[in-house]
Scaffold this motif. Structure first.
Motif, short mmCIF file in Angstrom:
data_model
loop_
_atom_site.label_atom_id
_atom_site.label_comp_id
_atom_site.label_asym_id
_atom_site.label_seq_id
_atom_site.Cartn_x
_atom_site.Cartn_y
_atom_site.Cartn_z
N GLY A 12 52.89 32.06 58.46
CA GLY A 12 52.35 31.81 57.13
C GLY A 12 50.97 31.23 57.27
N VAL A 15 48.25 27.19 52.34
CA VAL A 15 47.74 25.82 52.26
C VAL A 15 48.26 24.98 53.43
CG1 VAL A 15 47.75 23.71 50.90
CG2 VAL A 15 47.51 25.92 49.75
N ALA A 16 49.56 24.98 53.62
CA ALA A 16 50.15 24.11 54.65
C ALA A 16 49.62 24.49 56.03
CB ALA A 16 51.68 24.21 54.61
N LYS A 39 50.28 37.04 56.52
CA LYS A 39 50.35 38.32 55.80
C LYS A 39 49.05 38.57 55.04
CE LYS A 39 53.74 38.29 52.71
NZ LYS A 39 53.15 38.56 51.40
N GLU A 40 48.40 37.49 54.59
CA GLU A 40 47.16 37.66 53.83
C GLU A 40 46.00 37.99 54.77
OE1 GLU A 40 46.72 35.24 49.98
OE2 GLU A 40 47.92 33.94 51.25
N ARG A 47 45.20 27.60 47.27
CA ARG A 47 45.83 28.57 46.38
C ARG A 47 45.68 28.25 44.89
NH1 ARG A 47 48.41 32.42 48.25
NH2 ARG A 47 48.79 31.39 50.23
N SER A 51 44.52 30.65 39.89
CA SER A 51 44.87 30.73 38.46
C SER A 51 43.87 29.95 37.61
CB SER A 51 46.29 30.19 38.25
OG SER A 51 46.41 28.91 38.84
N LYS A 52 42.82 29.47 38.25
CA LYS A 52 41.85 28.64 37.51
C LYS A 52 40.46 29.27 37.65
CE LYS A 52 44.81 24.66 38.48
NZ LYS A 52 45.76 25.35 39.39
N ILE A 95 55.30 38.89 59.65
CA ILE A 95 56.44 38.71 60.55
C ILE A 95 57.67 39.27 59.83
CG2 ILE A 95 57.94 37.00 61.67
CD1 ILE A 95 55.19 37.36 63.02
N ARG A 146 50.36 35.38 43.02
CA ARG A 146 50.72 34.49 44.14
C ARG A 146 49.59 34.48 45.18
NH1 ARG A 146 53.85 30.11 45.04
NH2 ARG A 146 53.09 29.52 47.08
N GLU A 147 49.09 35.68 45.50
CA GLU A 147 48.11 35.77 46.58
C GLU A 147 46.79 36.32 46.05
OE1 GLU A 147 50.08 37.81 49.82
OE2 GLU A 147 51.30 36.02 50.20
N ASP A 297 56.23 24.61 50.56
CA ASP A 297 57.20 25.05 49.55
C ASP A 297 58.60 25.31 50.11
OD1 ASP A 297 55.12 25.04 47.77
OD2 ASP A 297 55.27 27.15 47.20
N VAL A 315 50.84 21.70 45.71
CA VAL A 315 49.86 21.77 46.78
C VAL A 315 49.71 20.45 47.54
CG1 VAL A 315 47.83 21.23 45.34
CG2 VAL A 315 47.62 22.80 47.26
P1 FAD Z 1 51.47 29.21 50.55
O1 FAD Z 1 50.18 28.53 50.25
O2 FAD Z 1 52.05 30.10 49.52
O3 FAD Z 1 51.27 30.04 51.88
C1 FAD Z 1 52.27 30.85 52.43
C2 FAD Z 1 51.60 31.92 53.27
O4 FAD Z 1 52.57 32.52 54.09
C3 FAD Z 1 50.95 33.03 52.49
O5 FAD Z 1 49.69 33.29 53.02
C4 FAD Z 1 51.89 34.23 52.74
O6 FAD Z 1 51.24 35.46 52.69
C5 FAD Z 1 52.35 33.91 54.13
N1 FAD Z 1 53.60 34.57 54.52
C6 FAD Z 1 54.77 34.54 53.87
N2 FAD Z 1 55.71 35.23 54.54
C7 FAD Z 1 55.11 35.69 55.64
C8 FAD Z 1 55.54 36.48 56.74
N3 FAD Z 1 56.80 36.93 56.81
N4 FAD Z 1 54.65 36.80 57.70
C9 FAD Z 1 53.37 36.35 57.64
N5 FAD Z 1 52.92 35.59 56.63
C10 FAD Z 1 53.76 35.28 55.64
N6 FAD Z 1 50.27 23.47 42.92
C11 FAD Z 1 49.75 22.35 42.36
O7 FAD Z 1 50.15 21.25 42.75
N7 FAD Z 1 48.81 22.41 41.38
C12 FAD Z 1 48.34 23.59 40.91
O8 FAD Z 1 47.48 23.62 40.01
C13 FAD Z 1 48.86 24.80 41.47
N8 FAD Z 1 48.40 26.00 41.06
C14 FAD Z 1 48.91 27.13 41.61
C15 FAD Z 1 48.44 28.37 41.18
C16 FAD Z 1 48.94 29.54 41.72
C17 FAD Z 1 48.41 30.86 41.25
C18 FAD Z 1 49.96 29.49 42.71
C19 FAD Z 1 50.54 30.76 43.27
C20 FAD Z 1 50.45 28.27 43.13
C21 FAD Z 1 49.92 27.08 42.61
N9 FAD Z 1 50.37 25.83 43.03
C22 FAD Z 1 49.84 24.68 42.48
C23 FAD Z 1 51.40 25.71 44.08
C24 FAD Z 1 50.76 25.58 45.47
O9 FAD Z 1 49.72 26.50 45.62
C25 FAD Z 1 51.82 25.77 46.53
O10 FAD Z 1 52.78 24.76 46.40
C26 FAD Z 1 51.22 25.76 47.94
O11 FAD Z 1 50.31 26.81 48.12
C27 FAD Z 1 52.32 25.83 48.99
O12 FAD Z 1 51.75 25.90 50.25
P2 FAD Z 1 52.50 26.67 51.44
O13 FAD Z 1 51.58 26.64 52.59
O14 FAD Z 1 53.88 26.17 51.54
O15 FAD Z 1 52.61 28.18 50.91
#
Ligand code: FAD
Length: 434
Positions: A12, A15-16, A39-40, A47, A51-52, A95, A146-147, A297, A315
């Motif tokens: 992944g 953000v994380a 994947k991206e 992220r 949406s902003k 993956i 989402r992406e 998440d 986030v």
């Molecule tokens: P993500 O940032 O979603 O990253 C996951 C990554 O893993 C992605 O790049 C995905 O493509 C990749 N991935 C997944 N499966 C695979 C695989 N099998 N192989 C390879 N890569 C893979 N939170 C707030 O607190 N305030 C906000 O205003 C807010 N606005 C948001 C607006 C939008 C449009 C979205 C979608 C979310 C928003 N969020 C907001 C939520 C916040 O963005 C998420 O909680 C945060 O991005 C989670 O981080 P993460 O790293 O866990 O997952």
């Protein structure tokens, strides 16, 4: 089959992953030790921008402007940064199989990765109306967000459908932010959601009535208490109407659906303990499988402040959980211990000229304070949540940075309160005194 080995692999690249990479570098990383597989097609970015400001018709946010870690005031990590640090950033690569016992990951093209330590950071995916079999839900111009690719497709159609009609399905974060963004793009916007008010999981009716009034003043129509049950398309397969359960039919050139997300845990099903829909971790984001961590998440972790396991899709937690996991990994290697994760839930959103923050927990009695009249030139109001005589949660619209800090402190300190009427009168000054 090609095979590569790394000491650390993050699956992944959201953000994380970005915040974890920065933490690894901070704590000492040798070139070639870390790979991020995403994947991206772009390096980790903040992220919430999608949406902003990404959707603004004028001076929109664009990459590389919002790569992590600018969202928390940190350094912006460009592709060159990963290169310089010897981090292998493997983009546009999904993956499709994870074998946690063998410590291997397989990509869609059959490449094999070995790791010593794995961090799962796959985030969430959107829930689709076609998942529930809603008729016509796979028509063209029905969008989910989402992406970055989703956002780019939406922007193309916004430009194509100038002054057209948009229907937003869902009244949560995405619904509210997208409703505003499409209105700013001069579309005729109608929002539809089944609940009695928007953002019902967080907002009280008092909070929601402000936003609904404000949106109505901006010309957004809101239809509550019903859901979309079908979509009709034109001869090109593009959506043209949304059928509602209450019998109404809405014209639509664009539909945006925001009905929630689902953590992406499928790859690991049956291999790791799960809880509350996510991958169960301890206070260091270690899963039930040795050398496997889960952050952001997907993680269901002990929320120390409330003494319970929670999953948080925001986030701020994605950033902090990633940092905590890397600190724990490095400390373990050096035979040191670190403090348990002690997270204060923090959510925020922005739309139009509005901006709110929430800290803590939203259970118990509520007290609304301030000016929540949507017609006010400078509305500013908030809400406290009170449980067992203590203030445990606080919401503020329109707060200055030091006022937001004050409500965060209230949620952390949990001061006692005797009289709710006094609290309502004191309003923000109660928080400022803590
Ligand atoms: P993500 O940032 O979603 O990253 C996951 C990554 O893993 C992605 O790049 C995905 O493509 C990749 N991935 C997944 N499966 C695979 C695989 N099998 N192989 C390879 N890569 C893979 N939170 C707030 O607190 N305030 C906000 O205003 C807010 N606005 C948001 C607006 C939008 C449009 C979205 C979608 C979310 C928003 N969020 C907001 C939520 C916040 O963005 C998420 O909680 C945060 O991005 C989670 O981080 P993460 O790293 O866990 O997952």
């Amino acid at each position: 089959m090609a095979e590569k080995s790394f000491k650390y692999v993050i699956v992944g690249g959201g953000v994380a992953a970005g915040y974890a990479a920065r933490e690894f570098v901070k704590l000492g990383l040798q070139p070639g030790e870390l790979a991020i597989i995403s994947k991206e097609g772009v390096a980790p970015y903040e992220r919430p921008a999608l949406s902003k400001a990404y959707l603004f018709p004028e001076s929109p946010a664009r990459l590389p402007g919002f790569h992590v870690c600018v969202g928390s005031g940190g350094e912006r990590l460009l592709l060159e940064w990963y290169e310089e640090k010897g981090i292998e950033l493997i983009l546009t690569t999904e993956i499709v199989k994870a074998d946690l016992a063998a410590k291997t990951l397989t990509t869609a093209s059959g490449e094999l990765f070995n790791y010593q330590i794995l961090i799962i950071a796959t985030g969430s995916t959107v829930i689709r109306l076609s998942d529930f079999g809603v008729q016509g839900a796979d028509a063209k111009n029905i969008f989910y967000l989402r992406e970055i690719d989703d956002a780019d497709k939406l922007i193309e159609v916004i430009k194509e459908k100038k002054n057209g009609k948009a229907v937003i399905v869902g009244g949560g974060y995405i619904g509210l932010e997208l409703g505003a963004a499409l209105r700013i793009n001069n579309l005729d916007v109608t929002m539809v959601y089944p609940e009695p008010w928007c953002m019902p999981r967080l907002f009280t009716s008092g909070i929601a009535s402000f936003y609904e009034g404000y949106y109505a003043n901006k010309g957004i129509k809101i239809i509550k208490g019903t859901v979309a049950v079908g979509f009709n398309s034109d001869s090109t397969g593009a959506v043209k109407e949304v059928e509602l359960k209450d019998g109404r039919v809405l014209d639509a050139d664009i539909v945006v659906v925001g009905v929630g997300g689902r953590p992406l845990t499928t790859l690991f099903k049956g291999q790791v303990e799960e809880e509350k829909g996510g991958i169960k971790t301890d206070a260091f984001f270690k899963t039930s499988v040795p050398d496997v961590y889960a952050v952001g998440d997907v993680a269901t972790f002990p929320l120390k402040l409330y003494n319970e396991l929670r999953r948080v899709e925001h986030v701020d937690h994605a950033r902090k959980s990633a940092e905590q996991a890397v600190k724990a990994i490095k400390a373990h290697e050096e035979g040191n211990a670190i403090d348990e994760y002690d997270y204060l839930p923090y959510f925020y959103s922005r739309s139009f000229d509005l901006s709110w923050q929430f800290y803590g927990d939203n259970v118990g009695d509520t007290v609304l304070f301030g000016d929540n009249n949507p017609e006010s030139p400078k509305p500013k109001f908030g809400t406290y949540w009170i449980k067992d005589g203590k203030v445990i949660g606080a919401f503020l619209e329109g707060g200055a940075p030091e006022e937001n800090k004050a409500i965060a402190k209230v949620a952390r300190v949990q001061p006692s309160v005797e009289n709710l009427d006094h609290l309502a009168n004191e309003g923000l000054s109660f928080a400022s005194k803590i």
